[in-house]
Design a protein around this motif. Structure first.
Motif, PDB file in Angstrom:
ATOM      1  N   PHE A   1     -10.504  -3.181  -4.335  1.00  0.00           N
ATOM      2  CA  PHE A   1      -9.213  -2.932  -3.609  1.00  0.00           C
ATOM      3  C   PHE A   1      -8.463  -2.590  -4.386  1.00  0.00           C
ATOM      4  O   PHE A   1      -7.284  -1.985  -3.857  1.00  0.00           O
ATOM      5  N   ASP A   2      -9.306  -1.554  -5.664  1.00  0.00           N
ATOM      6  CA  ASP A   2      -8.094  -0.521  -6.318  1.00  0.00           C
ATOM      7  C   ASP A   2      -8.170   0.239  -6.080  1.00  0.00           C
ATOM      8  O   ASP A   2      -7.131   1.713  -6.175  1.00  0.00           O
TER       9      ASP A   2
ATOM     10  N   ARG B   1      -8.429   4.425  -3.960  1.00  0.00           N
ATOM     11  CA  ARG B   1      -7.811   4.992  -3.312  1.00  0.00           C
ATOM     12  C   ARG B   1      -8.211   6.210  -2.938  1.00  0.00           C
ATOM     13  O   ARG B   1      -9.782   6.440  -4.077  1.00  0.00           O
TER      14      ARG B   1
ATOM     15  N   SER C   1     -13.555   1.650   2.805  1.00  0.00           N
ATOM     16  CA  SER C   1     -12.276   0.921   1.636  1.00  0.00           C
ATOM     17  C   SER C   1     -11.473   1.436   1.349  1.00  0.00           C
ATOM     18  O   SER C   1      -9.910   0.913   1.576  1.00  0.00           O
TER      19      SER C   1
ATOM     20  N   GLN D   1      -7.600   1.263   2.256  1.00  0.00           N
ATOM     21  CA  GLN D   1      -6.144   1.109   1.198  1.00  0.00           C
ATOM     22  C   GLN D   1      -5.443   1.941   1.558  1.00  0.00           C
ATOM     23  O   GLN D   1      -4.119   1.260   1.221  1.00  0.00           O
ATOM     24  N   THR D   2      -5.984   3.311   1.406  1.00  0.00           N
ATOM     25  CA  THR D   2      -5.024   4.453   0.820  1.00  0.00           C
ATOM     26  C   THR D   2      -4.294   4.339   2.468  1.00  0.00           C
ATOM     27  O   THR D   2      -2.908   4.758   1.923  1.00  0.00           O
ATOM     28  N   GLU D   3      -4.000   4.246   3.490  1.00  0.00           N
ATOM     29  CA  GLU D   3      -3.685   4.357   4.975  1.00  0.00           C
ATOM     30  C   GLU D   3      -2.800   3.880   4.902  1.00  0.00           C
ATOM     31  O   GLU D   3      -1.981   3.625   5.399  1.00  0.00           O
ATOM     32  N   VAL D   4      -3.154   2.722   4.679  1.00  0.00           N
ATOM     33  CA  VAL D   4      -2.334   0.806   5.168  1.00  0.00           C
ATOM     34  C   VAL D   4      -1.426   0.300   3.865  1.00  0.00           C
ATOM     35  O   VAL D   4      -0.806   0.400   4.452  1.00  0.00           O
ATOM     36  N   LEU D   5      -1.910   0.567   2.764  1.00  0.00           N
ATOM     37  CA  LEU D   5      -1.720  -0.026   1.312  1.00  0.00           C
ATOM     38  C   LEU D   5       0.142   1.385   0.744  1.00  0.00           C
ATOM     39  O   LEU D   5       1.351   0.723   0.286  1.00  0.00           O
ATOM     40  N   GLU D   6      -0.564   2.502   0.950  1.00  0.00           N
ATOM     41  CA  GLU D   6       0.388   3.798   0.271  1.00  0.00           C
ATOM     42  C   GLU D   6       1.145   3.833   1.611  1.00  0.00           C
ATOM     43  O   GLU D   6       1.562   3.129   2.583  1.00  0.00           O
ATOM     44  N   ARG D   7       2.612   3.896   0.919  1.00  0.00           N
ATOM     45  CA  ARG D   7       4.029   4.077   1.446  1.00  0.00           C
ATOM     46  C   ARG D   7       5.150   5.647   1.101  1.00  0.00           C
ATOM     47  O   ARG D   7       5.437   5.657  -0.332  1.00  0.00           O
TER      48      ARG D   7
END
Length: 301
Positions: free
Chosen positions: A101-102, A104, A163, A167-173
């Motif tokens: 999950f870490d 990116r 993954s 996670q980069t596209e969904v969790l980063e802002r």
């Protein structure tokens, strides 16, 4: 390698490093020699823009030089030491445990001086002049994760990549999205303090959705820095003005850094990128671009 270079021994400054004056370029190399000797690195040469290691690999110096240029001279030794320790650790021992999950996706230039290192990291193609690597955010740095580490952990490499991208596209802002009027056209600037903003280019239509609508014809985009995206939706009569303005802005941001990704412009459509060859000689009159036949038909060029 031992001994500091003289001014006549210092490698000639490459074009990409012209943000440094000659004296600063010399001092940068002096500090490099000191740190390499202090760390006892297996270095064969410190050349123009790259350190050559005895094992045949090379480490590009552009990002490091950009960071030094923006910092006080007294900070250089610590900065160079940390950078070289991090880069030489990437391809050897696992530095610290991390979870899937870490992970990116980080975008980096496909620079000739870095290709040995990028190959060792298992970098994958992304767009013209850009490759992507797996990375994790660690205190005070972003550590690239070699593909070897993923497989040694028993993880499926393709699943890890999928993954990491999700996670980069969904969790980063991004932290800021604002519009820049360049005179006759607007450019949307997407900025983020974290180093994965450029990696979110695949979902740029979602990022700027409240600011502008990217329709079926897509957008002209650039990723000059890992913290920045420049965007202009295709569809209006001002697209050629936007392109002419984005070319020098993108190249200047890429040149200054830090965190340079690409000096190029691209046509974004449905999450895919098509390179737009450009030319810029440093003058307003010397801006040219060469769209594909398909893009030319869309923008009426």
């Amino acid at each position: 390698m031992s001994g500091r270079p003289s001014r006549t021994d210092t490698p000639e400054r490459p074009v990409d490093f012209e943000f440094m004056g000659q004296s600063e370029w010399f001092e940068f190399h002096c500090e490099l020699f000191d740190v390499v000797a202090e760390l006892d690195l297996a270095v064969s040469t410190i050349g123009a823009g790259a350190i050559r290691l005895h094992d045949g690999r090379s480490l590009g110096l552009l990002q490091l030089a950009q960071h030094c240029h923006l910092r006080e001279r007294n900070d250089w030794h610590e900065l160079i030491t940390a950078h070289l320790c991090t880069m030489t650790a990437h391809l050897h021992d696992i530095v610290q445990p991390f979870s899937a999950f870490d992970l990116r996706v980080r975008l980096v230039p496909d620079a000739p001086d870095d290709r040995d290192t990028l190959r060792g990291l298992g970098a994958r193609p992304f767009a013209e002049g850009i490759v992507q690597v797996l990375a994790i955010d660690v205190p005070d740095a972003v550590r690239c994760v070699p593909a070897r580490e993923i497989t040694e952990l028993g993880w499926d490499l393709d699943e890890a990549w999928a993954s990491a991208l999700a996670q980069t596209e969904v969790l980063e802002r991004p932290d800021e999205i604002h519009t820049i009027d360049i005179g006759g056209a607007d450019i949307i600037h997407v900025f983020g303090d974290r180093p994965f903003t450029a990696s979110m280019i695949g979902v740029v239509d979602q990022l700027v959705g409240e600011t502008a609508d990217i329709g079926p014809d897509g957008a002209i985009v650039s990723m000059p820095l890992r913290h920045s995206l420049l965007v202009h939706p295709v569809g209006g009569s001002d697209v050629r003005t936007a392109i002419a303005g984005m070319i020098p802005i993108t190249r200047q941001l890429f040149k200054q850094g830090p965190g340079s990704v690409s000096p190029h412009l691209y046509w974004w459509r449905d999450g895919k990128l098509q390179w737009i060859p450009t030319f810029f000689d440093g003058t307003i009159q010397g801006v040219e671009y060469y769209p594909s036949d398909e893009l030319a038909a869309v923008i009426g060029d």
